[in-house]
Design an enzyme around this catalytic site. Structure first.
Site, PDB file in Angstrom:
ATOM      1  N   CYS A 117       0.837  -1.194   0.000  1.00 15.80           N
ATOM      2  CA  CYS A 117       0.000   0.000   0.000  1.00 15.80           C
ATOM      3  C   CYS A 117       0.867   1.237   0.000  1.00 15.80           C
ATOM      4  O   CYS A 117       1.718   1.396   0.864  1.00 15.80           O
ATOM      5  CB  CYS A 117      -0.906   0.004   1.232  1.00 15.80           C
ATOM      6  SG  CYS A 117      -1.956   1.447   1.341  1.00 15.80           S
ATOM      7  N   GLY A 118       0.614   2.111  -0.941  1.00 12.13           N
ATOM      8  CA  GLY A 118       1.423   3.323  -1.020  1.00 12.13           C
ATOM      9  C   GLY A 118       0.709   4.548  -0.510  1.00 12.13           C
ATOM     10  O   GLY A 118       1.258   5.631  -0.549  1.00 12.13           O
TER      11      GLY A 118
END
Length: 278
Positions: A117-118
């Protein structure tokens, strides 16, 4: 470039005891495992983000993250990087220009990053997408070059070959030669490392393309556009948001690049000898 010519980067993997069963035979051995540790980024003494990453090519990671997130507008706004190693992880201390620090304070994000997840910790919906300049038309590329680039990327994944646990990103020439390759347990991190390495090189980013071993998510597209690269080739699929951003910015987005097969989501003209128009 041959795999044998590329050394295993120190800190990328470690030997750990393992047990298991193969071909119905039990084994007790040691095996290479990808290293994953917290890496914190500080800008002018202010903590900004903590990512779980592979501790290789950290200077590239710091520069690439700052550029792809829009904190730095140019490499020259970074004055220095200090790496501080502690029992809880690594802190990358970046000294940046006052203008860059002012931009950071305006759009402050408190990110607790993970490998998949960025956008963890983004404070509001307004911080998810930012305005990016449209890519220039640039030169055309060929489908055969994209296929070659993906093949070369796979052959040059040193950490992946010994651990089976990391992603990679490569910058390839218009002919498909992979000149820069970076690996990390996180796909965003691998791309940030590549963006940083590309910014430090003398290569003209707009003359080639980027190949990645993951899906083409929104942030992968945004980082590619921010680096000024006109085509992103992914081994897996695109997403709706990634496709929309690619369409708006003039990025040619290709997914499911496997052998000579691929799916083109946006601006197919660039792969057919025609310039793209945003």
């Amino acid at each position: 470039m041959n795999l044998a010519d590329i050394p295993l980067r120190p800190g990328g993997a470690e030997l750990l005891p393992v047990r298991g069963v193969r071909a119905r035979q039990a084994f007790d051995n040691r095996d290479w495992v990808a290293v994953e540790i917290p890496v914190a980024l500080e800008f002018n003494g202010i903590a900004h983000a903590v990512m779980l990453a592979t501790p290789t090519d950290l200077a590239d990671f710091a520069l690439g993250f700052a550029l792809s997130e829009g904190i730095l507008l140019a490499r020259g706004e970074l004055y220095g990087i200090e790496e501080e190693y502690g029992p809880e992880g690594i802190t990358l201390k970046l000294e940046v220009a006052s203008a860059a620090f002012a931009r950071l304070r305006e759009r402050r994000r408190s990110m607790a990053g993970r490998t998949g997840c960025g956008l963890c910790g983004t404070e509001s919906l307004a911080h998810v997408a930012r305005t990016l300049p449209a890519l220039p038309p640039g030169s055309s590329l060929s489908k055969s070059a994209v296929a070659r680039g993906m093949r070369e990327l796979a052959s040059l994944q040193v950490l992946q070959k010994v651990t089976g646990a990391v992603h990679a990103a490569a910058w390839c020439t218009a002919e498909g030669e992979a000149l820069l390759v970076r690996e990390d347990i996180g796909r965003h991190n691998a791309l940030d490392k590549l963006v940083g390495a590309l910014a430090k090189s003398t290569l003209a980013a707009s003359t080639g393309f980027i190949a990645v071993t993951s899906r083409a998510s929104f942030e992968m597209v945004q980082k590619t556009v921010a680096a000024g690269v006109p085509l992103l080739a992914a081994v897996s699929a695109s997403t709706s948001m990634a496709t929309a951003v690619a369409q708006e910015t003039g990025l040619t987005l290709a997914g499911f690049v496997r052998g000579d097969d691929l799916v083109i989501y946006t601006h197919p003209g660039r792969l057919n000898g025609q310039p793209a128009t945003a």
